[in-house]
Design a protein around this motif. Structure first.
Motif, short mmCIF file in Angstrom:
data_model
loop_
_atom_site.label_atom_id
_atom_site.label_comp_id
_atom_site.label_asym_id
_atom_site.label_seq_id
_atom_site.Cartn_x
_atom_site.Cartn_y
_atom_site.Cartn_z
N PRO A 162 0.81 -1.22 0.00
CA PRO A 162 0.00 0.00 0.00
C PRO A 162 0.85 1.27 0.00
CG PRO A 162 -0.06 -1.02 2.16
CD PRO A 162 0.64 -1.99 1.23
N GLN A 163 2.08 1.18 0.48
CA GLN A 163 2.96 2.35 0.52
C GLN A 163 3.35 2.81 -0.89
OE1 GLN A 163 3.76 -0.77 1.38
NE2 GLN A 163 5.90 -1.23 0.96
N LEU A 164 3.12 1.99 -1.89
CA LEU A 164 3.48 2.34 -3.27
C LEU A 164 2.31 2.88 -4.07
CD1 LEU A 164 5.80 -0.69 -4.15
CD2 LEU A 164 6.46 1.59 -3.38
N LEU A 165 1.13 2.97 -3.46
CA LEU A 165 -0.05 3.39 -4.20
C LEU A 165 0.05 4.83 -4.72
CD1 LEU A 165 -2.94 1.74 -2.17
CD2 LEU A 165 -1.96 1.02 -4.35
N ALA A 166 0.76 5.69 -4.01
CA ALA A 166 0.90 7.09 -4.43
C ALA A 166 1.95 7.27 -5.52
CB ALA A 166 1.24 7.96 -3.23
N LEU A 167 2.70 6.23 -5.80
CA LEU A 167 3.77 6.30 -6.80
C LEU A 167 3.18 6.53 -8.19
CD1 LEU A 167 6.88 5.90 -7.03
CD2 LEU A 167 6.41 3.50 -7.50
N LYS A 168 3.66 7.57 -8.88
CA LYS A 168 3.18 7.86 -10.23
C LYS A 168 4.26 7.68 -11.29
CE LYS A 168 -0.85 8.77 -8.79
NZ LYS A 168 -1.67 7.60 -8.69
N ASN A 169 5.49 8.06 -10.96
CA ASN A 169 6.64 7.93 -11.86
C ASN A 169 7.79 7.37 -11.05
OD1 ASN A 169 5.27 9.39 -14.03
ND2 ASN A 169 5.55 11.16 -12.70
N CYS A 170 8.67 6.60 -11.67
CA CYS A 170 9.80 6.08 -10.91
C CYS A 170 10.99 5.76 -11.81
CB CYS A 170 9.40 4.84 -10.12
SG CYS A 170 8.99 3.40 -11.12
N PHE A 171 12.14 5.74 -11.18
CA PHE A 171 13.40 5.32 -11.80
C PHE A 171 13.75 3.99 -11.17
CE2 PHE A 171 17.97 4.82 -11.47
CZ PHE A 171 18.39 5.07 -12.75
N ILE A 172 14.08 3.01 -11.98
CA ILE A 172 14.44 1.68 -11.47
C ILE A 172 15.83 1.33 -11.95
CG2 ILE A 172 13.82 -0.76 -11.41
CD1 ILE A 172 10.94 0.11 -12.15
N ARG A 173 16.70 1.07 -10.99
CA ARG A 173 18.08 0.68 -11.32
C ARG A 173 18.06 -0.71 -11.96
NH1 ARG A 173 23.50 1.75 -8.78
NH2 ARG A 173 24.66 -0.18 -9.13
N GLY A 174 18.77 -0.85 -13.05
CA GLY A 174 18.77 -2.11 -13.80
C GLY A 174 19.18 -3.32 -13.00
N SER A 175 20.06 -3.14 -12.02
CA SER A 175 20.56 -4.28 -11.25
C SER A 175 19.51 -4.86 -10.29
CB SER A 175 21.80 -3.88 -10.46
OG SER A 175 21.48 -2.89 -9.51
N VAL A 176 18.40 -4.16 -10.06
CA VAL A 176 17.36 -4.69 -9.16
C VAL A 176 16.20 -5.30 -9.93
CG1 VAL A 176 17.98 -3.07 -7.32
CG2 VAL A 176 16.09 -2.52 -8.87
N VAL A 177 16.29 -5.31 -11.26
CA VAL A 177 15.21 -5.85 -12.09
C VAL A 177 15.39 -7.36 -12.26
CG1 VAL A 177 14.21 -5.85 -14.41
CG2 VAL A 177 14.89 -3.69 -13.34
N ARG A 178 14.32 -8.09 -11.99
CA ARG A 178 14.31 -9.53 -12.24
C ARG A 178 13.80 -9.80 -13.65
NH1 ARG A 178 11.15 -12.28 -7.91
NH2 ARG A 178 13.10 -12.12 -6.76
N TYR A 179 12.65 -9.22 -13.98
CA TYR A 179 12.04 -9.41 -15.29
C TYR A 179 11.47 -8.09 -15.79
CZ TYR A 179 11.63 -14.41 -14.13
OH TYR A 179 11.87 -15.69 -13.78
#
Length: 121
Positions: free
Chosen positions: A77-94
């Motif tokens: 639920p803490q991510l519900l307000a998230l609208k835009n984000c940057f994701i570091r490639g090393s934390v991506v599984r798929y």
């Protein structure tokens, strides 16, 4: 390093484990650049799954998403307000991509060229 990519095309699910070298990263970087503006789902190594519009990708396979939604709203639920984000490639599984956006023949040809024996000078 090892990277994973999965996609569905014509009701067939593909999952590819890549032993990544720099040329291979650049191949996927070029591929993901063609998906800018498309809807994708990103599963992180901590099991969070986010969907959104791919805004950008860089040579390290970091991604920026717009119009982000968390798939499991009750668990995160803490991510519900998230609208835009940057994701570091090393934390991506798929990264799940729209099946209609995948030219499997072009991708297979590029992979064959990447794995072809190098000509010596």
């Amino acid at each position: 390093p090892i990277r994973q990519i999965q996609f569905t095309h014509s009701h067939c699910h593909y999952e590819v484990l890549l032993f990544v070298n720099w040329r291979c990263i650049m191949l996927f970087y070029s591929f993901f650049k063609t998906l800018v503006g498309k809807e994708v789902a990103v599963e992180l190594k901590n099991d969070v799954v986010l969907t959104g519009t791919l805004h950008s990708v860089d040579q390290y396979l970091n991604v920026k998403l717009n119009n982000v939604q968390v798939v499991d709203k009750q668990k995160y639920p803490q991510l519900l307000a998230l609208k835009n984000c940057f994701i570091r490639g090393s934390v991506v599984r798929y990264i799940q991509i729209p099946s209609g956006e995948v030219d499997t023949e072009l991708l297979q040809d590029a992979a064959r060229k990447e794995n072809a024996p190098q000509k010596s000078s």
